[in-house]
Each structure stands twice: as C-alpha cells, then as structure tokens.
Design a protein around this motif. Structure first.
Motif, PDB file in Angstrom:
ATOM      1  N   ALA A   1       0.944  -1.263  -0.108  1.00 17.84           N
ATOM      2  CA  ALA A   1      -0.034   0.097   0.075  1.00 17.84           C
ATOM      3  C   ALA A   1       0.865   1.304  -0.032  1.00 17.84           C
ATOM      4  CB  ALA A   1      -0.928  -0.021   1.322  1.00 17.84           C
ATOM      5  N   ARG A   2       0.272   2.319  -0.657  1.00 19.41           N
ATOM      6  CA  ARG A   2       0.808   3.586  -0.401  1.00 19.41           C
ATOM      7  C   ARG A   2       0.247   4.075   0.903  1.00 19.41           C
ATOM      8  NH1 ARG A   2      -0.558   8.808  -3.672  1.00 19.41           N
ATOM      9  NH2 ARG A   2       0.901  10.222  -2.798  1.00 19.41           N
ATOM     10  N   LEU A   3       0.650   4.623   1.774  1.00 22.03           N
ATOM     11  CA  LEU A   3       0.167   4.978   3.133  1.00 22.03           C
ATOM     12  C   LEU A   3       0.048   6.404   3.299  1.00 22.03           C
ATOM     13  CD1 LEU A   3       2.440   2.855   5.639  1.00 22.03           C
ATOM     14  CD2 LEU A   3      -0.007   2.349   4.595  1.00 22.03           C
ATOM     15  N   GLY A   4       0.705   7.367   2.129  1.00 21.11           N
ATOM     16  CA  GLY A   4       0.154   8.672   2.050  1.00 21.11           C
ATOM     17  C   GLY A   4       1.712   9.488   1.672  1.00 21.11           C
ATOM     18  N   GLY A   5       1.756  10.419   0.897  1.00 20.32           N
ATOM     19  CA  GLY A   5       2.724  11.008   0.452  1.00 20.32           C
ATOM     20  C   GLY A   5       3.849  10.167   0.011  1.00 20.32           C
ATOM     21  N   ASP A   6       5.048   9.998   0.533  1.00 15.83           N
ATOM     22  CA  ASP A   6       6.084   9.199   0.061  1.00 15.83           C
ATOM     23  C   ASP A   6       6.240   8.010   0.783  1.00 15.83           C
ATOM     24  OD1 ASP A   6       7.275  10.478   1.947  1.00 15.83           O
ATOM     25  OD2 ASP A   6       9.068  11.172   1.084  1.00 15.83           O
ATOM     26  N   GLU A   7       5.422   7.355   1.559  1.00 14.47           N
ATOM     27  CA  GLU A   7       5.793   6.364   2.478  1.00 14.47           C
ATOM     28  C   GLU A   7       4.577   5.368   1.900  1.00 14.47           C
ATOM     29  OE1 GLU A   7       4.311   8.116   6.241  1.00 14.47           O
ATOM     30  OE2 GLU A   7       6.421   9.075   6.550  1.00 14.47           O
ATOM     31  N   TYR A   8       5.263   4.079   2.263  1.00 15.97           N
ATOM     32  CA  TYR A   8       4.571   2.720   1.535  1.00 15.97           C
ATOM     33  C   TYR A   8       4.528   1.814   2.704  1.00 15.97           C
ATOM     34  CZ  TYR A   8       5.639   4.732  -2.961  1.00 15.97           C
ATOM     35  OH  TYR A   8       5.590   5.555  -4.121  1.00 15.97           O
ATOM     36  N   GLY A   9       3.632   0.772   2.714  1.00 16.25           N
ATOM     37  CA  GLY A   9       3.902  -0.421   3.737  1.00 16.25           C
ATOM     38  C   GLY A   9       3.551  -1.800   2.983  1.00 16.25           C
ATOM     39  N   VAL A  10       4.278  -2.671   3.546  1.00 20.91           N
ATOM     40  CA  VAL A  10       4.269  -3.952   3.178  1.00 20.91           C
ATOM     41  C   VAL A  10       3.816  -4.891   4.212  1.00 20.91           C
ATOM     42  CG1 VAL A  10       5.291  -5.894   1.993  1.00 20.91           C
ATOM     43  CG2 VAL A  10       5.819  -3.227   1.385  1.00 20.91           C
ATOM     44  N   ILE A  11       2.849  -5.530   4.112  1.00 23.99           N
ATOM     45  CA  ILE A  11       2.832  -6.868   5.311  1.00 23.99           C
ATOM     46  C   ILE A  11       3.136  -8.200   4.495  1.00 23.99           C
ATOM     47  CG2 ILE A  11       1.089  -8.034   6.568  1.00 23.99           C
ATOM     48  CD1 ILE A  11      -0.612  -5.680   6.349  1.00 23.99           C
ATOM     49  N   LEU A  12       4.182  -8.686   5.243  1.00 22.62           N
ATOM     50  CA  LEU A  12       4.672 -10.141   4.801  1.00 22.62           C
ATOM     51  C   LEU A  12       4.180 -11.040   5.859  1.00 22.62           C
ATOM     52  CD1 LEU A  12       8.253  -9.029   4.171  1.00 22.62           C
ATOM     53  CD2 LEU A  12       6.610  -9.279   2.481  1.00 22.62           C
ATOM     54  N   SER A  13       3.326 -12.145   5.172  1.00 22.66           N
ATOM     55  CA  SER A  13       2.784 -13.280   6.078  1.00 22.66           C
ATOM     56  C   SER A  13       3.832 -14.431   6.143  1.00 22.66           C
ATOM     57  CB  SER A  13       1.541 -13.420   5.647  1.00 22.66           C
ATOM     58  OG  SER A  13       1.381 -14.185   4.322  1.00 22.66           O
ATOM     59  N   GLU A  14       3.822 -15.195   7.018  1.00 22.68           N
ATOM     60  CA  GLU A  14       4.501 -16.236   7.363  1.00 22.68           C
ATOM     61  C   GLU A  14       6.136 -15.920   7.086  1.00 22.68           C
ATOM     62  OE1 GLU A  14       3.523 -19.176   8.130  1.00 22.68           O
ATOM     63  OE2 GLU A  14       1.376 -18.558   8.010  1.00 22.68           O
ATOM     64  N   THR A  15       6.399 -14.731   7.926  1.00 21.84           N
ATOM     65  CA  THR A  15       7.624 -14.333   7.633  1.00 21.84           C
ATOM     66  C   THR A  15       8.159 -13.828   9.093  1.00 21.84           C
ATOM     67  OG1 THR A  15       7.136 -13.495   5.378  1.00 21.84           O
ATOM     68  CG2 THR A  15       9.006 -12.240   6.480  1.00 21.84           C
ATOM     69  N   ASP A  16       9.328 -14.296   9.407  1.00 20.65           N
ATOM     70  CA  ASP A  16       9.913 -13.643  10.791  1.00 20.65           C
ATOM     71  C   ASP A  16      10.687 -12.603  10.778  1.00 20.65           C
ATOM     72  OD1 ASP A  16      12.435 -14.683   9.765  1.00 20.65           O
ATOM     73  OD2 ASP A  16      12.131 -16.475  10.873  1.00 20.65           O
ATOM     74  N   ALA A  17      11.181 -12.118  11.717  1.00 22.61           N
ATOM     75  CA  ALA A  17      11.983 -10.630  11.649  1.00 22.61           C
ATOM     76  C   ALA A  17      13.249 -10.715  10.722  1.00 22.61           C
ATOM     77  CB  ALA A  17      12.392 -10.378  13.168  1.00 22.61           C
ATOM     78  N   GLN A  18      13.970 -11.846  10.739  1.00 26.70           N
ATOM     79  CA  GLN A  18      15.302 -11.889  10.044  1.00 26.70           C
ATOM     80  C   GLN A  18      14.907 -12.037   8.511  1.00 26.70           C
ATOM     81  OE1 GLN A  18      18.465 -11.582  10.772  1.00 26.70           O
ATOM     82  NE2 GLN A  18      18.999 -11.837   8.601  1.00 26.70           N
ATOM     83  N   GLN A  19      13.916 -12.811   8.250  1.00 27.98           N
ATOM     84  CA  GLN A  19      13.354 -12.815   6.919  1.00 27.98           C
ATOM     85  C   GLN A  19      13.025 -11.522   6.210  1.00 27.98           C
ATOM     86  OE1 GLN A  19      10.837 -16.131   7.576  1.00 27.98           O
ATOM     87  NE2 GLN A  19      11.951 -17.660   6.464  1.00 27.98           N
ATOM     88  N   GLY A  20      12.103 -10.742   7.216  1.00 31.07           N
ATOM     89  CA  GLY A  20      11.570  -9.733   7.018  1.00 31.07           C
ATOM     90  C   GLY A  20      12.635  -8.392   6.583  1.00 31.07           C
ATOM     91  N   ARG A  21      14.052  -8.498   7.406  1.00 30.69           N
ATOM     92  CA  ARG A  21      14.758  -7.540   7.149  1.00 30.69           C
ATOM     93  C   ARG A  21      15.741  -7.753   5.693  1.00 30.69           C
ATOM     94  NH1 ARG A  21      15.301  -8.009  12.773  1.00 30.69           N
ATOM     95  NH2 ARG A  21      16.600  -9.781  12.884  1.00 30.69           N
TER      96      ARG A  21
END
Length: 251
Positions: free
Chosen positions: A169-189
C-alpha cells in the motif's frame, strides 16, 4: 509481475489473510453484470408451488402470476446490477488514487486481519515501512509530474517483488507499507533490503534524464493483541532510525 495481468477483473472483495487467496487490490472493471434471461413462466407450475388450487387458476389469475414472475425477474436483475456497483465502489474505496496499490484505509484493515491471524495461529508476520528518499528534490527540480512518476514506479516495484498474498500500500505522500505473512523478523529484514535494492536498481527515466531513487525502511514483527496503529508507529520509528543511521554512515 504486473498488477493488470494478475488481478481478476471487477472487484472486488479482498481476501482475508490466511484464507489462501490474494490480498491485493483488484484493478479494472468488467462493466455492469448482464441481467439474467427471463425464463418462460409456467403459471400452472407456479400456482402449484404457491398452493393455488387448479380450479381457481382462471385466466385472470394466470395473467397475474405471469406479471408477478416477470417483476420478480426484473428485481433479480436490478439486485445483480446493484451488487456489482457496490463491489466497484468498494474497490475504488480501497485503491490508492495514484499508484497500483492499496490506500492507507485498506492497508490498516488488512493489517488488523494479519495481526488477528498471528494471534490465532501463532505464525510470524512482518510489517515493512518504506519512505522514499529525495522526493521533494525531484519535485523541486523536475516538477510534480516527475514526482508522481517516481511514486508510481516505486509502487510497481514493490508489487512486482512481493507475493500474491502479501499486502502492499501507499500510506500517504512518499510512504509505503508492506505486510509479509509467514515471515519472521530476520526474513523480513532480508526482504526489506531486497526491495530497497530493487528500488535503487531502477532509476526514474524522465525527459531524457535518469533520476536515482532510494528508500529507507523499518521492519517490525507483528505481535499478538497489538493495536495496528501502534505497529505502524513502531515500524515508522524504525524506518526513521534506519534513515538516520544511513545519513551518519555517509557523513
């Protein structure tokens, strides 16, 4: 992966996290649904269903039944078209006005679903918060058309490099969000760095010039029972810390 290639046409509804379907915004519309063809009405059969005795099935009653069933078919067609219009409105309400992504409203809803899934099943998921660096400079030097093109390109890069069941998603302005399911912190980084690198590898080509793009990010593992707003704020703060650390390293 292009959004127009892998989205079903029409809405409409988004699939909850964990249901096995895509949680992407759906792009395009198939137009109003065609009304079903009206089948020939059998007054005698209808009268039997309605409990009207055969002796009372006069020509006037038969005509009344035919008119009634015609009106029922017409109402069914109108109901189908209304449902289609409502689905299209829901699709538009979820869609960012500029990029091929969800808007903030839809993202927060999907984040709530993802957090409920984490709480119920104990499976890991991560939130990535991106901030596009240098957008103001692009706007100032090359105009807002170039800035909009940069926002669109970054949104498409995020979409192209995430899975069908991830949420972007575009959260507004120049900011974006991503939700990664089945993903731990290391995999997320690791995924966040992969996405940031994909953004850096594709400069914006604008009016014969190549404009570099870059993004800072924050990765936050979702926690059971946490408020979605708190998770977004935490990911935003981690993104800001990442941005500062990069500035310090370059100084």
């Amino acid at each position: 992966m292009k959004i127009e290639d892998r989205r079903p046409v029409g809405l409409g509804t988004t699939t909850p996290i964990g249901s096995g379907g895509s949680a992407r915004p759906v792009v395009g519309s198939s137009g109003p649904a065609a009304a079903p063809a009206t089948a020939a009405v059998n007054p005698a059969a209808t009268a039997t269903v309605m409990g009207i005795p055969e002796p009372e099935l006069t020509p006037r009653v038969r005509d009344a039944i035919v008119r009634l069933m015609g009106e029922v078919d017409q109402l069914r067609g109108e109901l189908g078209r209304t449902r289609h219009r409502l689905a299209e409105l829901e699709r538009l309400a979820d869609r960012d006005t500029l990029t091929p992504l969800y808007n903030r409203r839809a993202f927060v809803r999907e984040l709530s679903r993802a957090m409920a899934h984490v709480e119920r099943y104990g499976r890991p998921s991560c939130l990535i918060y991106f901030d596009l660096n240098g957008l103001k400079e692009i706007n100032d030097k090359h105009g807002h058309g170039a800035g909009d093109a940069a926002l669109i390109q970054v949104g498409q890069i995020l979409l192209d490099n995430t899975r069908e069941f991830d949420v972007t998603a575009r959260l507004g302005g120049d900011e974006y969000g991503v939700i990664l399911s089945e993903t731990d912190a290391q995999q997320g980084r690791e995924k966040a760095e992969h996405l940031a690198e994909a953004i850096r590898r594709r400069p914006l080509h604008w009016e014969g010039k190549s404009l570099p793009l870059d993004a800072a990010y924050g990765v936050y593992p979702l926690k059971p029972g946490e408020d979605p707003g708190a998770a977004l704020a935490a990911a935003d703060q981690m993104m800001y810390s990442h941005k500062l650390s990069r500035r310090t390293a370059r100084a």
